[in-house]
Design an enzyme around this catalytic site. Structure first.
Site, PDB file in Angstrom:
ATOM      1  NE  ARG A  37       0.845 -53.165  21.266  1.00  0.00           N
ATOM      2  CZ  ARG A  37       1.653 -52.204  21.686  1.00  0.00           C
ATOM      3  NH1 ARG A  37       1.234 -50.962  21.750  1.00  0.00           N
ATOM      4  NH2 ARG A  37       2.883 -52.471  22.062  1.00  0.00           N
ATOM      5  CG  HIS A  67       1.861 -58.630  33.222  1.00  0.00           C
ATOM      6  ND1 HIS A  67       1.518 -57.334  32.923  1.00  0.00           N
ATOM      7  CD2 HIS A  67       3.203 -58.619  33.444  1.00  0.00           C
ATOM      8  CE1 HIS A  67       2.616 -56.580  32.973  1.00  0.00           C
ATOM      9  NE2 HIS A  67       3.641 -57.331  33.294  1.00  0.00           N
ATOM     10  CE1 TYR A  70       3.129 -53.717  25.730  1.00  0.00           C
ATOM     11  CE2 TYR A  70       2.703 -55.962  26.467  1.00  0.00           C
ATOM     12  CZ  TYR A  70       2.920 -55.058  25.454  1.00  0.00           C
ATOM     13  OH  TYR A  70       2.931 -55.497  24.160  1.00  0.00           O
ATOM     14  CG  HIS A 107       4.329 -52.479  33.679  1.00  0.00           C
ATOM     15  ND1 HIS A 107       4.818 -52.476  32.395  1.00  0.00           N
ATOM     16  CD2 HIS A 107       4.583 -53.713  34.166  1.00  0.00           C
ATOM     17  CE1 HIS A 107       5.344 -53.663  32.116  1.00  0.00           C
ATOM     18  NE2 HIS A 107       5.197 -54.435  33.176  1.00  0.00           N
ATOM     19  CD  GLU A 142       7.019 -56.028  35.949  1.00  0.00           C
ATOM     20  OE1 GLU A 142       5.857 -56.235  35.564  1.00  0.00           O
ATOM     21  OE2 GLU A 142       8.034 -56.418  35.345  1.00  0.00           O
ATOM     22  CG  ASP A 176      11.433 -57.557  35.330  1.00  0.00           C
ATOM     23  OD1 ASP A 176      12.627 -57.682  34.997  1.00  0.00           O
ATOM     24  OD2 ASP A 176      10.488 -57.800  34.561  1.00  0.00           O
ATOM     25  CG  HIS A 179      11.840 -54.231  34.702  1.00  0.00           C
ATOM     26  ND1 HIS A 179      10.478 -54.270  34.879  1.00  0.00           N
ATOM     27  CD2 HIS A 179      12.059 -54.627  33.423  1.00  0.00           C
ATOM     28  CE1 HIS A 179       9.899 -54.655  33.752  1.00  0.00           C
ATOM     29  NE2 HIS A 179      10.836 -54.891  32.855  1.00  0.00           N
ATOM     30  CG  HIS A 211       8.351 -60.495  36.146  1.00  0.00           C
ATOM     31  ND1 HIS A 211       7.731 -59.334  35.742  1.00  0.00           N
ATOM     32  CD2 HIS A 211       7.375 -61.418  36.281  1.00  0.00           C
ATOM     33  CE1 HIS A 211       6.423 -59.562  35.645  1.00  0.00           C
ATOM     34  NE2 HIS A 211       6.175 -60.814  35.981  1.00  0.00           N
ATOM     35  CG  ASP A 224      11.761 -53.008  30.258  1.00  0.00           C
ATOM     36  OD1 ASP A 224      12.082 -54.210  30.236  1.00  0.00           O
ATOM     37  OD2 ASP A 224      10.596 -52.617  30.440  1.00  0.00           O
ATOM     38  CG  HIS A 226      12.636 -58.702  29.363  1.00  0.00           C
ATOM     39  ND1 HIS A 226      11.463 -59.267  29.799  1.00  0.00           N
ATOM     40  CD2 HIS A 226      12.677 -57.461  29.914  1.00  0.00           C
ATOM     41  CE1 HIS A 226      10.818 -58.410  30.571  1.00  0.00           C
ATOM     42  NE2 HIS A 226      11.533 -57.295  30.641  1.00  0.00           N
ATOM     43  CD  GLU A 256       7.931 -60.637  32.664  1.00  0.00           C
ATOM     44  OE1 GLU A 256       8.868 -59.934  33.084  1.00  0.00           O
ATOM     45  OE2 GLU A 256       6.769 -60.248  32.603  1.00  0.00           O
TER      46      GLU A 256
HETATM   47 ZN    ZN Z   1      10.430 -55.561  31.035  1.00  0.00          ZN
HETATM   48 FE    FE Z   2       8.524 -58.026  34.134  1.00  0.00          FE
HETATM   49 FE    FE Z   3       5.724 -56.471  33.360  1.00  0.00          FE
END
Ligand code: ZN
Ligand code: FE
Ligand code: FE
Length: 278
Positions: A37, A67, A70, A107, A142, A176, A179, A211, A224, A226, A256
């Site tokens: 953030r 990572h 995002y 991403h 990804e 992923d 995803h 992932h 998306d 998880h 994740e």
């Molecule tokens: Zn995701």
């Molecule tokens: Fe992922």
């Molecule tokens: Fe990711």
């Protein structure tokens, strides 16, 4: 050996992440390079990094996965948003050289109505600016669920980004499971077919990380969300087939899933128990 880890908090540094990984029987881990953030990054602590390298030396660790936040969007229509992504990724890749020869995942971004081709062009522009010949980090695109205007929902889109990037020997892919299942690749009923497709379009030699997440939503839902391993629409059997696939040996697997450490520890235990090559 199964190379497996999970997403960990980076707030206490590399040594702490490696120790935590060992505590839950993992031999790798994923972490955010900075706060997703506020984008603040911790100062590099060379003492911590030295302790980390000493600690993992004889523990059979595989590559770790950094990572990118995002919240970055390299494909934005707003130049300021793109510039932020560029500056952060540039800085992240320089910092990654303190822990050389690892992986950095991002991403690809959302084209926000500009169209896939324009989005891909902007992502390539960013990669052509941030990648540098001397880097030891492999940068991973990804695979995405195709939520909204996300780019990277098809293997073809990812392949096009790779092909158009100059230093593309620095690029790879992070697959992923949540995803791609949400994105319309049926890894439950036809995993071999999906792998063949990945190999045909991108090439399996580009696959550097997995992932592993179950999905809260049904096949092809482009959502998306998880789910814990075995608790969603993909299920444990499909996950077990993936980790045991002969073509995917040695590729590190990162969880994740919506878990605290105890939950991750349990998932790693279950997956290790179901791994045939121990
Ligand atoms: Zn995701
Ligand atoms: Fe992922
Ligand atoms: Fe990711």
């Amino acid at each position: 050996m199964l190379n497996i880890g999970c997403h960990l908090s980076a707030s206490k540094g590399f040594y702490n992440m490696a120790k935590t990984a060992c505590d839950i029987n993992a031999n790798t881990f994923q972490f955010f390079t900075r706060n997703p953030r506020g984008f603040a990054a911790k100062d590099i602590d060379e003492g911590d990094i030295k302790k980390y390298h000493e600690f993992i030396k004889d523990k059979g660790f595989s590559k770790v996965l950094a990572h990118a936040p995002y919240t970055l969007n390299p494909a934005s229509s707003d130049e300021k948003v793109r510039d932020l992504a560029l500056r952060i990724m540039k800085d992240d890749l320089l910092r990654m050289e303190y822990v050389p020869n690892n992986l950095y995942n991002f991403h690809p971004g959302s084209h926000v109505g500009q169209g896939v081709e324009k989005g891909i062009e902007l992502i390539v522009e960013l990669l052509n600016t941030v990648l540098f010949e001397e880097q030891t980090t492999i940068v991973l695109l990804e695979t995405m669920a195709g939520k909204g205007s996300e780019i990277g929902r098809s293997f073809e889109e990812i392949k096009e980004i790779i092909d158009k990037t100059k230093l593309n020997h620095k690029l790879g892919v992070c697959l992923d499971t949540c995803h791609i299942y949400d994105g319309g690749y049926d890894i439950v009923n036809n995993f071999e077919g999906v792998l063949n497709e990945f190999d045909r379009v991108i090439g399996l030699d580009r696959l550097h990380a997995i992932h592993m997440n179950d999905s809260k939503n049904p096949f092809e839902s482009h959502k998306d969300r998880h789910e814990v391993i075995g608790g969603g629409s993909i299920g444990l059997d499909a996950m077990v087939k993936i980790i045991n696939n002969p073509r995917l040996q040695n590729i590190p697997v990162f969880l994740e899933t919506p878990n605290e450490l105890d939950g991750y520890k349990e998932e790693i235990k279950i997956l290790r128990e179901n791994y045939n090559n121990n």
